[in-house]
Design an enzyme around this catalytic site. Structure first.
Site, PDB file in Angstrom:
ATOM      1  CD  GLN A  87      14.083   6.040  37.001  1.00 28.50           C
ATOM      2  OE1 GLN A  87      13.726   7.514  36.059  1.00 28.50           O
ATOM      3  NE2 GLN A  87      13.779   6.290  39.059  1.00 28.50           N
ATOM      4  N   GLY A  88      12.209   5.615  33.201  1.00 28.25           N
ATOM      5  CA  GLY A  88      11.394   7.228  32.575  1.00 28.25           C
ATOM      6  C   GLY A  88      10.321   8.128  33.471  1.00 28.25           C
ATOM      7  CB  SER A 135      13.292  13.246  35.249  1.00 25.82           C
ATOM      8  OG  SER A 135      13.743  12.996  36.628  1.00 25.82           O
ATOM      9  CD  GLU A 158      16.645   4.025  45.602  1.00 29.61           C
ATOM     10  OE1 GLU A 158      18.043   4.238  44.497  1.00 29.61           O
ATOM     11  OE2 GLU A 158      16.114   4.834  45.783  1.00 29.61           O
TER      12      GLU A 158
END
Lengths: 375, 400, 400, 375
Positions: free
Chosen positions: B131-132, B134, B250
């Site tokens: 996951q990108g 931050s 989630e």
């Protein structure tokens, strides 16, 4: 009478000078980059630096002049340890100083003179305090027989890997005694190094079975037990001094970050959720420093009185409490950075965990204090 | 599609038997508690094999379409599997970004081609996802992401830097939040969402060493990295909305995730178990009255969370501060976890000074490492301080 | 003027003997611990008589000039008196605003006429003084005071409202901070400082009932109240500076105050004493290990303050965060006091539910009332939250 | 097995209806202005309101239908008490409900039927729990002889001034018994009113010497001791429910102030130093509510099992902890206003102090919980 008891706090010119010198020395010789170089290998410190420290005479600060020391008393070690804690500089100084105190108190100046002279000259030494994880149980199970044969096991012996002399509390019959174990007589495999949470530290387990000392190197007598108890208190004080220094450096690190890091367009130090805990650390640290210099005022070469015991315990409880809090918050307040190896917060949170477990944690000391103050 | 209690009960027995028979033996090295702790190839290989085995047995992606590798079943079956996995204390299904974020998103809004290309390989652990979101300068402020994506013909050219990329060094794909329109009036409207390959030129990862001394994250650098234009999910400018949508999954299989045990929960039972044999003042540590008071507080914190989850399902008992329980659960859980792990070390006496790698460290230094790792939850996904703001503003209505 | 230790020691013995002989017997009603707790005429009369007696004996204002009622002596003598008063646990010298704020200010910057008119009557408790700084809308933000003072010939006309005026209903004079220039660029520069009479038309007070159920403060309303122009201290616009100057005197006789015991300190010794006879689980409460841990913490908090005051005097030990100890002392003391008093009630068991007026309340309900009164210090003079900002910004250099 | 044990939480339609009705009733009939009117005089509540409560049937919620009750079990009292706590409305309901439970458990439905019918109909009753300040010492020193003559003293008897029936635990020989003391038989001077920190409450000391009861009004038997212990737990739960309600109202009061009060040009609710503690209160309150409804799920008419005991103690510990914190912060966060009588914060901080000392404070319950959970 008040439960506050003795509230003396004085600070000699010698202490002031030592504080000054030690700060400068540590700042110049041991920046954190240097500390980091030694984290994961070797003895954890720079041998050359240790020699310089010996040359400065710090190993003998609290030893009698007749043994090559400065005769300034154990209270003079407090500013030095505080300065070293601030720089996160370890070296075997703390262990060595405590071993010196124990020798002096258990064997007496005369008998221990040559050992003490070695220590004062910078020969590292240590004490094998623990057989288990419980500082609240001073029982000794290791033994020495009449011929000097040792048996048993010691754990967490700080700086055992570099100490020329290890003082080993043992039972000789029903009496506690002190076996003076020379490094050169240690067989291979007697030491098993520990892996510590504080990577600036080294300690080892010491297997005594099969090791002998010269019967002349066994210190006995009614004073041994008291010497052990008093030196533990001094250990608590010196670790507290060091912890207070580390807490101060930790606070500086956090504050510096909060002054420069922006999030949501503002310097994060302007958020009270970060700002006020920093004030809590500052206040806790101020209290810790007051306690350690109060204790430094009350400890001396003779047997420690109740006031000194109270002072040492309060110093340890307070300093480790504030360092634990500061280390934990330092990681959190650095955000993602705080979660990295690269960020110095890790050094402090690790130091905090190690320090609190040396010579008893804050709860342990408050329990003893309750007995001293309320009963 | 409604499944009877009876069916689920029988299924539970079947799963339980399978897990009992197939739970892998202790590999001799510490296994990750969460996917953020996968630090080396040894752990990776082990977990990949385990996930593949679980999927092959039909116990992963059970509610996903059969044609894309799923089971086409009622999500209730997957929930049973997840519960049983927790109960049997098996290793995690580590491809969490794929199973819980990217996968369900592709399943819900992807094209047939995207589904065919990605979903099965997520389940089988063939493709690892990362996951990108931050960036170094905007840890708590996701909406402010500055990594640029510029359309150039059939491609987007990506420039910028992401951080805290879990398994960035192992992943084949990244879900990437990048800025396509720096001029947008609201910063959120300038963002777009990509399924971005990691194996194109101009994508470099640098492992980040964690406070624990281990690895598990990377920094990810994009330097004129070119990715196909069809990597874009939705339209340009919809990135923030889609990123928020991924967060919904989630909550597990019922919310659309593939399921699988995503993390090993560390409980107060584990702490109590771990303190067996520790002594304080010559007595078992759990006999010390001050310690007992602390441990009871820890038990109460954990029990309150379990009870809170139940109460959240009782309408009339949630009217006072609607949404309070779910919105505060991250803050509550992460802080409670941190406190409990710190307590667990504090109570160890001198052994608390040991660390992972010491043969005599209690449970291999588990608690020391767990305490340090707990900060990933109090910091990641919005620090506790930011979470407290969110709860204060959204639930209590306090001013910004 | 230097006084020998010998002289002081002899003097101490003399004072001690006098106090022993003259410490008034218990009047049968609760005496105020601080001047903020003077709630009725009965207490007022008692305290007035006591202060007059102390002054008549030469033990108040000892360092003030003889011609204005003082003793013209070394302040060290007054400090000895103050210490002995604390030790002998005598009642307070209650005219605190006169003795510690207005008086020293008049002594230092007043005219001969002002000195002659005010100083002796402050010492003798003939004139009670009060302070008019706070306003309802600007509790923590003194510099923003809006009460207006407009020069009109030989008079100023005052309009506005002050709050938290301690003994406002008993006082003859007020030190008043009012705005003479609403146009000033910096809000601080528009303020002036007055010695304002309370017995002129247009000054009205309304008692404020405290959380304790008692009285002690008033609101003070100014409606076209006219006061002589020579009530102005310094120049117009110097009000803020002068107000800050009065704060300096608070530190006791050495700083210029008249001295006298200004408040009864409640110590952890008092708490321990107060818990004698209380039982918990069938044992004396101070045998309970969790209680012991809490009480030791309280002892340490108090001891740290005493030691901190000593360390603050050791130059080399204050270089890390210079000024930290004095600047944080209000925060530290007030919060520590609040915690300790709350603890003292908590440990009383069911008796902690009783209150002042119950014949069986422990020490007449002293701790219950003391806990409530402790908020006057955590709120008044800048709340603890504002104090923490001040310490963070001034000592740690954190941004505003 | 997990130390968390039973984690059931259910909520019946009847409970939901009661919560709804009770909230509306309290809001409409007892705004804080009405509560304040009764603070400093009389019985502390409005007699007419108490009659309305009786008519609503709340006194008999947990009593058997055969006695005129609703037979909904003691768990159905929890939402009612929470609603009343939220409105700071007292009345003798809590005492009366507990007295009913104790009678039912100690004397049994059949024997106590006429007493229970009175209670269900709205006749106030109470239990004289304490002889000293120590909830941790359940020893009874008061006695009753064969002729029914009482001796001894009880303290802090809540609502004794208005109760038609006072249940008095006494020793008859070596066995605990329950003397049913009718108000009409109380001699002058038997009650000495207490002055309480929570001015919405009333209690009194009860002097038993010289008072007799009809020997038929003495309940004896092996079940008495258990009934006393179980009813104490129910008392802890009901006070917890009330405290949770008060904590919720306290939070609302603070939040409302923080949304409207400005200082330094900003709404003070935007300062994290005030905002984050409000979140702490919210989270603590959420936990308290989860515990009280968990406990409400587990308590029933029979003897309480360990799960129910654990639940009641956790509820009490948590609810009183959060109310103490909320009350303290409410005063502080109102600034100068908070220091006044006029500000509602005073109601909550006073309630907090009273509540925590009923049926044992949080420390007391955590100590018992440790035994239940760790041994």
């Amino acid at each position: 009478m008040t439960v506050l008891g003795n509230t003396a706090l004085s600070f000699t010119e010698e202490q002031a000078m030592l504080l000054d010198v030690a700060r400068d020395f540590c700042r110049d010789k041991s920046p954190l980059s240097t500390v980091r170089e030694h984290l994961e290998s070797g003895p954890g410190f720079d041998a050359g630096l240790w020699r310089e420290i010996a040359e400065l005479g710090w190993c003998g600060i609290s030893l009698p002049e007749s043994c090559g020391g400065s005769g300034l008393g154990v209270g003079a070690l407090v500013p030095v340890l505080e300065a070293m804690g601030r720089a996160m500089l370890t070296t075997p100084l703390l262990s060595t100083a405590l071993a010196g105190q124990l020798l002096l108190r258990a064997a007496g100046q005369e008998r221990a003179e040559s050992w003490l002279a070695d220590i004062a000259a910078g020969s590292a030494a240590t004490v094998a305090w623990l057989e288990g994880g419980d500082w609240g149980d001073p029982a000794i199970h290791s033994t020495v027989d009449a011929g000097g044969a040792l048996s048993g096991q010691k754990r967490f012996v700080v700086d055992a890997g570099v100490a020329a002399l290890i003082l080993v509390p043992v039972m000789q019959g029903d009496e506690p005694a002190l076996a003076l174990l020379r490094r050169e007589n240690l067989p291979d495999g007697a030491l098993t190094p520990n892996v510590l949470i504080d990577q600036t530290r080294r300690s080892a387990n010491l297997h005594l079975d099969g090791i002998s000392v010269d019967p002349a190197d066994i210190v006995t007598g009614p004073q041994v037990e008291r010497a052990l108890a008093d030196t533990r208190l001094l250990g608590a004080l010196l670790v507290a001094a060091e912890a207070a220094g580390s807490a101060g450096a930790c606070l500086d690190t956090v504050v510096e970050y909060l002054k420069t890091r922006k999030q949501f367009g503002k310097l994060i130090g302007s958020y009270q959720a970060l700002k006020h805990p920093c004030v809590d650390i500052l206040l806790g640290l101020d209290d810790a420093r007051s306690f350690i210099y109060h204790a430094a005022t009350l400890v001396h070469d003779g047997p420690l009185d109740a006031d000194a015991e109270i002072a040492c315990r309060m110093a340890k409880a307070q300093a480790c409490e504030v360092l634990s809090y500061a280390g934990d918050r330092a990681v959190q307040f650095h955000g993602g950075m705080g979660f990295t190896w690269e960020c110095d917060a890790q050094l402090y949170i690790r130091r905090a965990q190690w320090s609190q477990q040396q010579f008893g944690d804050p709860q342990h000391h408050r329990k003893r204090l309750a007995t001293l103050l309320l009963d | 599609m409604s499944t009877s209690e009876q069916q689920l009960q029988e299924f539970r027995a079947e799963v339980s038997a399978w897990l009992q028979a197939n739970n892998p033996p202790d590999p001799g090295f510490l296994l990750p508690q969460t996917f953020m702790e996968v630090g080396d190839e040894r752990q990776l290989d082990f977990l990949r094999e385990w996930q593949h085995k679980v999927w092959s047995a039909g116990y992963l992606g059970m509610a996903w379409p059969r044609e894309y590798g799923g089971g086409g079943m009622d999500p209730a079956f997957q929930s049973v599997v997840d519960q049983e996995m927790r109960r049997h204390n098996v290793p995690i299904c580590f491809n969490v970004i794929g199973l819980g974020w990217a996968g369900p998103l592709i399943k819900d809004i992807g094209t047939h081609e995207q589904k065919a290309r990605y979903l099965k390989n997520i389940l089988s652990a063939e493709d690892i996802w990362c996951q990108g979101f931050s960036e170094p300068e905007h840890g708590s402020d996701l909406g402010n992401a500055q990594t640029r994506a510029v359309r150039d013909g059939d491609e987007y050219v990506i420039n910028g830097q992401k951080i805290w990329t879990t398994m960035g060094n192992f992943a084949r794909y990244m879900i990437l939040l990048a800025r396509t329109n720096p001029e947008a009036e609201r910063k959120y409207d300038g963002l777009s969402f990509f399924l971005s390959p990691m194996d194109v030129p101009g994508v470099d990862t640098r492992p980040i060493r964690k406070i624990t001394g281990e690895y598990g994250f990377t920094e990810t650098f994009f330097t004129d990295a070119r990715i196909p234009a069809d990597c874009l999910m939705g339209e340009e400018g919809e990135g923030w909305r889609i990123a928020m949508q991924t967060l919904q999954y989630e909550r597990g299989a019922e919310a659309g995730a593939a399921g699988g045990l995503s993390m090993i929960r560390v409980t107060v039972d584990d702490m109590i178990q771990g303190l067996q044999g520790v002594r304080r003042d010559g007595e078992p540590v759990l006999r010390d009255p001050v310690v007992r008071d602390q441990v009871v507080r820890a038990i109460m914190e954990e029990k309150a969370m379990v009870l809170g989850a139940r109460r959240a399902g009782v309408g009339p008992l949630t009217t006072d501060y609607p949404g309070s329980l779910p919105l505060s659960s991250k803050l509550r859980l992460s802080e409670s976890t941190r406190r409990m792990r710190q307590l667990a070390i504090n109570l160890q006496g001198a052994e608390g000074g040991l660390y992972v790698g010491d043969a005599q460290a209690r449970q291999g230094g588990f608690w020391q490492r767990a305490y340090f790792n707990s900060f990933s939850a109090t910091i990641g996904g919005g620090t506790s301080q930011v979470q407290a703001n969110i709860v204060a503003e959204h639930i209590l209505g306090l001013p910004k």
